[in-house]
Design an enzyme around this catalytic site. Structure first.
Site, PDB file in Angstrom:
ATOM      1  N   SER A 137      -4.749   7.543 -11.401  1.00 32.83           N
ATOM      2  CA  SER A 137      -4.189   6.358 -10.581  1.00 32.83           C
ATOM      3  C   SER A 137      -3.369   5.554 -11.552  1.00 32.83           C
ATOM      4  CB  SER A 137      -5.459   5.737 -10.100  1.00 32.83           C
ATOM      5  OG  SER A 137      -5.291   4.578  -9.487  1.00 32.83           O
ATOM      6  N   SER A 189       4.691  -4.065  -4.877  1.00 31.22           N
ATOM      7  CA  SER A 189       5.094  -5.197  -3.880  1.00 31.22           C
ATOM      8  C   SER A 189       5.251  -6.447  -4.676  1.00 31.22           C
ATOM      9  CB  SER A 189       3.818  -5.214  -3.352  1.00 31.22           C
ATOM     10  OG  SER A 189       3.434  -6.513  -3.064  1.00 31.22           O
ATOM     11  N   HIS A 217       5.646  -0.197   1.177  1.00 33.14           N
ATOM     12  CA  HIS A 217       6.700  -1.044   1.136  1.00 33.14           C
ATOM     13  C   HIS A 217       8.002  -0.696   1.067  1.00 33.14           C
ATOM     14  CE1 HIS A 217       4.268  -4.715   0.338  1.00 33.14           C
ATOM     15  NE2 HIS A 217       3.501  -3.791  -0.346  1.00 33.14           N
ATOM     16  N   THR A 245       2.360   2.255   6.146  1.00 38.25           N
ATOM     17  CA  THR A 245       2.054   1.483   7.179  1.00 38.25           C
ATOM     18  C   THR A 245       2.888   1.218   8.315  1.00 38.25           C
ATOM     19  OG1 THR A 245       1.132  -0.963   7.506  1.00 38.25           O
ATOM     20  CG2 THR A 245       2.973  -0.707   5.915  1.00 38.25           C
ATOM     21  N   LYS A 248       4.156  -3.298   8.189  1.00 39.67           N
ATOM     22  CA  LYS A 248       5.436  -4.042   7.434  1.00 39.67           C
ATOM     23  C   LYS A 248       6.801  -3.815   7.888  1.00 39.67           C
ATOM     24  CE  LYS A 248       2.288  -4.663   3.621  1.00 39.67           C
ATOM     25  NZ  LYS A 248       1.261  -4.225   2.511  1.00 39.67           N
ATOM     26  N   THR A 277     -14.493   4.712  14.175  1.00 36.86           N
ATOM     27  CA  THR A 277     -13.752   3.585  14.562  1.00 36.86           C
ATOM     28  C   THR A 277     -12.827   3.691  15.970  1.00 36.86           C
ATOM     29  OG1 THR A 277     -12.740   1.607  13.513  1.00 36.86           O
ATOM     30  CG2 THR A 277     -11.740   3.368  13.095  1.00 36.86           C
ATOM     31  N   THR A 278     -12.715   2.541  16.622  1.00 30.33           N
ATOM     32  CA  THR A 278     -11.839   2.765  17.834  1.00 30.33           C
ATOM     33  C   THR A 278     -10.613   2.839  17.592  1.00 30.33           C
ATOM     34  OG1 THR A 278     -13.506   1.202  18.979  1.00 30.33           O
ATOM     35  CG2 THR A 278     -11.241   1.357  19.869  1.00 30.33           C
TER      36      THR A 278
HETATM   37  C1  LIG Z   1      -0.153  -3.741   2.364  1.00 26.48           C
HETATM   38  C2  LIG Z   1      -0.569  -2.489   1.592  1.00 26.48           C
HETATM   39  C3  LIG Z   1      -1.143  -1.476   1.904  1.00 26.48           C
HETATM   40  C4  LIG Z   1      -2.222  -1.828   3.319  1.00 26.48           C
HETATM   41  O1  LIG Z   1      -1.463  -1.982   4.434  1.00 26.48           O
HETATM   42  P1  LIG Z   1      -1.862  -2.665   5.721  1.00 26.48           P
HETATM   43  O2  LIG Z   1      -1.209  -1.998   6.898  1.00 26.48           O
HETATM   44  O3  LIG Z   1      -1.394  -3.988   5.442  1.00 26.48           O
HETATM   45  O4  LIG Z   1      -3.457  -2.556   5.692  1.00 26.48           O
HETATM   46  C5  LIG Z   1      -1.325  -0.741   1.194  1.00 26.48           C
HETATM   47  N1  LIG Z   1      -0.676  -0.454   0.262  1.00 26.48           N
HETATM   48  C6  LIG Z   1       0.192  -1.251  -0.454  1.00 26.48           C
HETATM   49  C7  LIG Z   1       0.929  -1.050  -1.711  1.00 26.48           C
HETATM   50  C8  LIG Z   1       0.203  -2.368   0.427  1.00 26.48           C
HETATM   51  O5  LIG Z   1       0.978  -3.357  -0.242  1.00 26.48           O
END
Ligand SMILES: *Cc1c(COP(=O)(O)O)cnc(C)c1O
Length: 405
Positions: A137, A189, A217, A245, A248, A277-278
């Site tokens: 990691s 980030s 990101h 995600t 974002k 989970t839903t």
């Molecule tokens: C924001 C973030 C996540 C989590 O994503 P969410 O959809 O906001 O829960 C995962 N990995 C990194 C590197 C992030 O910055």
């Protein structure tokens, strides 16, 4: 033990260390991105320009996205009505997963309620179920990956940030017969630096390891179809799992993995964080799919964002305001002092209507405190001029160091 005293002491500890967080109560104005109305504690309001949003391209207010969400609500109602396995799978989820698999050139994709949950559940499941696995990691991996790996209770190694050499050294020291997985991010980030993805894949190949890339990101922002840095660099097929995600750059909410059909089916079948989970509301799935589809075809938002990032950097350089150079869309203006960072952020908000959250320890190391700006395609030249003018005033007023470019 008196619990109220316990809670209060813990919170007071944060306050004394300067780590206590206070929300900025905003009301985003649809159609006027990146403007918002700030609600102050005394009930008064103020118009502000948001400079630290992760809605990197303003897609959260794009008419294509909001129309798709409204239409899905009209057709299917508000919630999903269950877990994916028990009545919660809606046609919009199935379509979104196809859209994501296509985005990353993978056989399959699996959606989760957030990016955090996708990392936690996918890594947690793979690393706990694969016998005798070792997970490697990156030292700066996101909390969601760290928690997933920790939850798995597998053996793990932390390699130096963005260092294929250190990864190689550690892998070479381990039993060649044990299964291995390398977990890292593309765009980080806080510093906005980018991983050497192909080099990590070379090392992983050498030792027969799987690769897991968090492109949170980067999706929507990099690559000709928004498939992320791996798309831009032509290496998507070398990654075992790409995670992203929908919250974002895509402007909605949710997370996902894209991988082989078998791997996705495995996680679908064994991950507690997926099963119990839903499901996401159909409207979120519809909005996310519309956003992904739009950004696969349109380069306009990415091009305007790049232009605004370049413009902001050039204007900061012209005034000697120090910012961390990096190859991404993230512009960290370095203050290097926690109290000053918070003070600048307060003054920018109260006196200039500029909202940027101070980034202090423990998010970044002590002495590297910063204001993290994320220029979007929808910031205007006047917004950039106003921001740099304000920073210039404050740099003089607070006697902060300047840098000659
Ligand atoms: C924001 C973030 C996540 C989590 O994503 P969410 O959809 O906001 O829960 C995962 N990995 C990194 C590197 C992030 O910055």
């Amino acid at each position: 033990m008196d619990m109220n005293t316990f809670f209060k002491n813990a919170i007071d500890g944060l306050k004394e260390a300067g780590n206590y967080r206070v929300f900025c109560d905003l009301e985003r104005k649809s159609g006027a991105f990146p403007r918002a109305l700030r609600h102050r504690a005394d009930g008064s309001t103020q118009d502000v320009t948001v400079w630290c949003s992760n809605d990197y391209l303003g897609m959260g207010q794009h008419p294509v996205v909001t129309a798709a969400m409204k239409e899905a609500i009209d057709r299917c109602g508000a919630g999903a009505g269950g877990t994916r396995n028990i009545s919660g799978t809606n046609h919009y989820h199935v379509e979104l997963e196809r859209e994501l698999a296509d985005l990353h050139g993978k056989e399959s994709a699996l959606i989760f309620t957030s990016g955090y949950v996708s990392n936690w559940a996918a890594l947690g499941t793979l690393a706990s179920k694969i016998p005798s696995i070792i997970v490697y990691s990156d030292a700066l991996n996101h909390a969601s990956m760290i928690e997933g790996i920790r939850h798995a209770r597998c053996e793990k190694r932390i390699f130096k940030h963005n260092s294929p050499e250190d990864l190689r050294r550690q892998m070479a020291a381990d039993d060649p017969s044990r299964p291995k997985l390398v977990a890292f991010e593309s765009v980080y980030s806080m510093d906005g630096d980018i991983a050497p993805i192909a080099e990590f894949c070379d090392v992983a190949d050498e030792f027969g390891a799987m690769t897991y890339l968090d492109e949170v990101h980067a999706v929507g922002l990099y690559g000709s179809r928004g498939g992320g840095v791996a798309e831009r660099e032509g290496v998507m097929d070398r990654l075992t799992v790409i995670e992203g995600t929908l919250g974002k750059a895509y402007g909605v909410m949710g997370g996902y993995i894209a991988a082989s059909s078998l791997l996705c089916d495995f996680v679908r079948s064994f991950a507690s964080g997926f099963i119990f989970t839903t499901a996401l509301p159909p409207s979120l799935a519809a909005g996310a799919a519309a956003s992904i589809r739009h950004l696969k075809a349109s380069e306009l938002e990415r091009a305007k964002q790049r232009r605004n990032v370049e413009k902001l950097r050039a204007r900061l350089d012209a005034h000697g305001i120090p910012h961390l150079p990096n190859p991404s869309h993230i512009v960290p203006v370095m203050v290097k002092n926690a109290a000053k960072c918070k003070f600048l952020s307060d003054l920018l908000l109260d006196n200039y209507g500029i909202y940027v959250q101070p980034i202090n320890y423990p998010t970044v190391p002590v002495g590297t405190e910063r204001l993290r700006f994320t220029p979007t395609p929808l910031h205007t030249d006047a917004d950039i001029d106003h921001l740099v003018g304000a920073l210039n005033d404050l740099w003089s007023r607070c006697a902060l160091a300047r840098e000659v470019a």
